[in-house]
Design a protein around this motif. Structure first.
Motif, PDB file in Angstrom:
ATOM      1  N   ARG A  17       0.834  -1.211   0.000  1.00  0.00           N
ATOM      2  CA  ARG A  17       0.000   0.000   0.000  1.00  0.00           C
ATOM      3  C   ARG A  17       0.865   1.255   0.000  1.00  0.00           C
ATOM      4  O   ARG A  17       0.448   2.292  -0.473  1.00  0.00           O
ATOM      5  N   TYR A  18       2.060   1.153   0.570  1.00  0.00           N
ATOM      6  CA  TYR A  18       2.959   2.317   0.567  1.00  0.00           C
ATOM      7  C   TYR A  18       3.347   2.649  -0.872  1.00  0.00           C
ATOM      8  O   TYR A  18       3.392   3.805  -1.267  1.00  0.00           O
ATOM      9  N   THR A  58       0.160   3.907  -2.899  1.00  0.00           N
ATOM     10  CA  THR A  58      -0.260   5.240  -2.458  1.00  0.00           C
ATOM     11  C   THR A  58       0.756   6.298  -2.888  1.00  0.00           C
ATOM     12  O   THR A  58       0.372   7.371  -3.353  1.00  0.00           O
ATOM     13  N   LEU A  99       2.524  14.957  -4.734  1.00  0.00           N
ATOM     14  CA  LEU A  99       2.694  14.876  -3.281  1.00  0.00           C
ATOM     15  C   LEU A  99       3.847  13.958  -2.880  1.00  0.00           C
ATOM     16  O   LEU A  99       4.152  13.796  -1.710  1.00  0.00           O
ATOM     17  N   LEU A 154       7.538   0.824   5.565  1.00  0.00           N
ATOM     18  CA  LEU A 154       7.063   1.966   6.352  1.00  0.00           C
ATOM     19  C   LEU A 154       8.146   3.050   6.450  1.00  0.00           C
ATOM     20  O   LEU A 154       7.873   4.227   6.235  1.00  0.00           O
ATOM     21  N   ASP A 205      -5.174  -4.984   5.873  1.00  0.00           N
ATOM     22  CA  ASP A 205      -5.481  -3.997   4.831  1.00  0.00           C
ATOM     23  C   ASP A 205      -6.790  -4.370   4.134  1.00  0.00           C
ATOM     24  O   ASP A 205      -7.634  -3.514   3.873  1.00  0.00           O
ATOM     25  N   GLU A 213     -10.416  -2.209   4.140  1.00  0.00           N
ATOM     26  CA  GLU A 213     -11.037  -1.758   2.899  1.00  0.00           C
ATOM     27  C   GLU A 213     -12.420  -2.365   2.651  1.00  0.00           C
ATOM     28  O   GLU A 213     -13.153  -1.901   1.787  1.00  0.00           O
ATOM     29  N   GLN A 266      -1.363  -0.683   6.803  1.00  0.00           N
ATOM     30  CA  GLN A 266      -0.136   0.044   6.444  1.00  0.00           C
ATOM     31  C   GLN A 266      -0.338   1.560   6.461  1.00  0.00           C
ATOM     32  O   GLN A 266       0.468   2.288   7.030  1.00  0.00           O
ATOM     33  N   LEU A 267      -1.421   2.033   5.854  1.00  0.00           N
ATOM     34  CA  LEU A 267      -1.596   3.489   5.759  1.00  0.00           C
ATOM     35  C   LEU A 267      -1.938   4.104   7.106  1.00  0.00           C
ATOM     36  O   LEU A 267      -1.625   5.262   7.369  1.00  0.00           O
ATOM     37  N   LEU A 283       1.370   4.475   8.713  1.00  0.00           N
ATOM     38  CA  LEU A 283       2.098   5.575   8.082  1.00  0.00           C
ATOM     39  C   LEU A 283       1.551   6.912   8.586  1.00  0.00           C
ATOM     40  O   LEU A 283       2.315   7.820   8.930  1.00  0.00           O
ATOM     41  N   GLN A 286      -6.418   4.854   1.002  1.00  0.00           N
ATOM     42  CA  GLN A 286      -5.536   5.715   0.221  1.00  0.00           C
ATOM     43  C   GLN A 286      -6.087   7.136   0.093  1.00  0.00           C
ATOM     44  O   GLN A 286      -5.360   8.108   0.284  1.00  0.00           O
ATOM     45  N   GLU A 287      -7.379   7.244  -0.223  1.00  0.00           N
ATOM     46  CA  GLU A 287      -7.965   8.577  -0.409  1.00  0.00           C
ATOM     47  C   GLU A 287      -7.899   9.399   0.874  1.00  0.00           C
ATOM     48  O   GLU A 287      -7.539  10.584   0.851  1.00  0.00           O
ATOM     49  N   PHE A 320      -5.804   9.047   3.247  1.00  0.00           N
ATOM     50  CA  PHE A 320      -4.414   9.392   3.523  1.00  0.00           C
ATOM     51  C   PHE A 320      -3.970  10.576   2.666  1.00  0.00           C
ATOM     52  O   PHE A 320      -3.393  11.541   3.156  1.00  0.00           O
ATOM     53  N   LEU A 321      -4.271  10.494   1.366  1.00  0.00           N
ATOM     54  CA  LEU A 321      -3.812  11.557   0.461  1.00  0.00           C
ATOM     55  C   LEU A 321      -4.458  12.893   0.815  1.00  0.00           C
ATOM     56  O   LEU A 321      -3.807  13.933   0.790  1.00  0.00           O
ATOM     57  N   ILE A 372      -2.672  14.274   3.962  1.00  0.00           N
ATOM     58  CA  ILE A 372      -1.352  14.908   3.807  1.00  0.00           C
ATOM     59  C   ILE A 372      -1.447  16.178   2.963  1.00  0.00           C
ATOM     60  O   ILE A 372      -0.652  17.084   3.106  1.00  0.00           O
TER      61      ILE A 372
END
Lengths: 279, 266
Positions: free
Chosen positions: A247-248, A251, A260, A270, B197, B201, B239-240, B243, B256-257, B259-260, B263
């Protein structure tokens, strides 16, 4: 001279129409930890069977090319000789557990019994191997009373106890929780550092990136990519071919599109992701 | 059809105490993931839903049926169970026969069986493989056959035990689509998984088990944000989520959305 040397290996099972492995050429150095990734049906398990001698000695079928481990050719060896050097932990531990033993301890001793290791040495080796993989407390349980992840650890231990020079692992952590997974990767890394050569099929790319020396991406029986873990695991080619990615990575790839993610390399772990996304 | 679990204790004949006082209600149409370390009691709990195991004390009810009063065969009309290992469940000579077995046993009409089998085969993308012997398929596709054979029974509740084990990204995507379709049809889906994960989801609610007890139970995002408590049962957040935490993001993110967005807006 490479410890494992596969030359032009092509193999077809007796009942399949197409070859499952097509002209594989692969060299692995002694003490190297190589991880194999690939979608379902890529030939990963068949490659494991080939290294372990089950292909073709057990499964028969049509084979061409050569498999050499530690200077010996599979084609010139019997399965009995071969398994002393190469240990395989099956994808499905249920298929590996002998069914002949009442306790985990006896199950792990089974291979040593078969090659006539003296009783005291056998006991010590079994205890050492169980402590290495963290299953000492399961010693008196029935192998069939264990959870899937626990059975996988027993299956791995019963191979490690044989001290093969080449360790072949087919998705050894698929039913494990993260602690189990971390411990297995840790043990395997340690074995590699002590000189054992390791070939591990896995889907968990973040762990591979943290522990393996090299990654081989297999697709349709052929090697699609090979190289350093980060290089292979972040390649666009993998996405096009339906491989699972971290996923890292996915993404950061999307983040890069939106401006970004500024680094050239995409992350797999990670730490790499934190480094790249840190303001 | 709700599942009600009251003070459930279960001890195996060997003396192993696998479940120690579970209380849970799972409502009709919920999508629930059960997570926790190996040996936490996940599979033992799930096997109580269809009566494969009966409580040592306490009770499990599927709708108005208490599982001790009904046979597993009878409970199969309410709860479908997809095993962790497909080889424990497949036995027919070809995929179509395998998938038809369940609905036939439930006594549906021929038309209904045909329709259910057709739908199950198409949902699991097995249409091209209907005449194949399941054991000639790869383990990953055998898992899809196991899924199809349970979906075809059209039960209001479906249990998946580790559906993504050994599956590649394409098959995980297929399984996610199957679950989405079952959700759309209003089925209750309960999944045991280590794939956190996948859990983040696809599921609304997460139950974390530890040592035979419920450690956490709540909305997915709330549960998966509890990093320290989850560590007690060896579950890493997605994972996210990890992070996001490592980067000091204020809110828990799981996708993902999210997270993005987080940030981008800091």
């Amino acid at each position: 001279m490479a410890f494992v040397n596969i030359q032009n290996l092509t193999y077809k099972y007796p009942l399949t129409k197409e070859p499952v492995l097509k002209n594989i050429n692969l060299q692995v150095q002694e003490g190297e930890f190589v991880s194999v990734i690939g979608p379902n049906g890529a030939g990963k398990s068949t490659l494991c069977y080939a290294l372990a001698g089950f292909v073709p000695h057990f499964f028969k079928g049509e084979i061409s090319g050569e498999i050499e481990v530690d200077g010996k050719l599979s084609s010139k060896s019997t399965l009995d000789e071969w398994v002393l050097n190469v240990g395989l932990a099956f994808q499905n531990p249920f298929n590996q557990i002998s069914g002949a033993k009442y306790t985990v301890f006896e199950e792990i001793a089974f291979g040593l019994e078969n090659i006539g290791v003296p009783r005291d040495e056998m006991k010590k080796r079994v205890e050492d191997a169980m402590s290495l993989t963290g299953i000492s407390e399961l010693a008196d349980r029935s192998p069939y009373s264990l959870s899937g992840g626990q059975q996988q650890r027993v299956a791995l231990t019963s191979i490690l106890v044989m001290r093969p020079s080449l360790l072949v692992l087919d998705e050894p952590t698929s039913q494990m929780d993260p602690i189990g997974t971390r411990e297995v990767f840790g043990v395997v890394r340690k074995m590699a550092e002590e000189g054992m050569t390791v070939m591990m099929v896995e889907h968990k790319v973040e762990w591979i990136a943290n522990f393996a020396d090299r990654v081989i991406a297999l697709k349709d029986g052929q090697i699609l990519l090979e190289g350093k873990p980060n290089e292979v695991l972040t390649s666009d080619v993998l996405v096009e071919h339906g491989f699972g990615v971290s996923r890292y990575t996915s993404t950061a790839r999307e983040a890069k599109q939106r401006g970004l993610w500024k680094k050239n390399n995409l992350p797999v772990t990670l730490d790499e992701a934190v480094q790249g996304f840190k303001p | 059809m709700n599942i009600n679990i009251k003070d459930l204790y279960f001890t195996y004949p060997t003396g192993l105490e696998a479940l120690k006082g579970i209380n849970l209600t799972i409502e009709s149409g919920e999508q629930v993931a059960i997570v926790g370390q190996n040996g936490a009691g996940k599979t033992t709990l799930a096997r109580h839903f269809n009566g494969l195991l009966k409580p040592t004390s306490g009770s499990v009810s599927i709708g108005d049926w208490e599982t001790t009063k009904y046979s597993t065969a009878k409970l199969a009309s309410r709860v479908g169970y997809v095993f962790q290992n497909p080889d424990e469940q497949l036995f027919s000579r070809d995929v179509r026969t395998e998938v038809s077995f369940g609905p036939k046993n439930l006594g549906y009409s021929k038309e209904k069986i045909d329709e259910l089998v057709k739908r199950a085969l198409s949902l699991t993308e097995l249409n091209g493989k209907t005449e194949t012997n399941p054991y000639d398929l790869s383990p990953a596709w055998r898992k899809m056959v196991a899924l199809a054979s349970i979906i075809a029974m059209d039960t209001p509740i479906i249990i998946f035990d580790e559906p993504t084990t050994g599956q590649d990204a394409l098959n995980v995507g297929r399984i996610a689509r199957v679950i989405a379709e079952l959700r759309h049809e209003g089925k209750t889906v309960i999944t045991i998984t280590h794939d956190i994960d996948f859990c983040a989801e696809n599921f609304d609610r997460v139950i974390a088990l530890a040592k035979g007890q419920v450690l956490l139970d709540g909305m997915t995002k709330d549960v998966l944000g509890e990093e320290e408590t989850l560590a007690q049962t060896y579950v890493d957040p997605p994972q996210l989520t990890r992070l996001g935490k490592a980067l000091g993001l204020k809110d828990t993110v799981t996708t993902q959305e999210e997270f993005l967005k987080a940030i981008m807006w800091g």
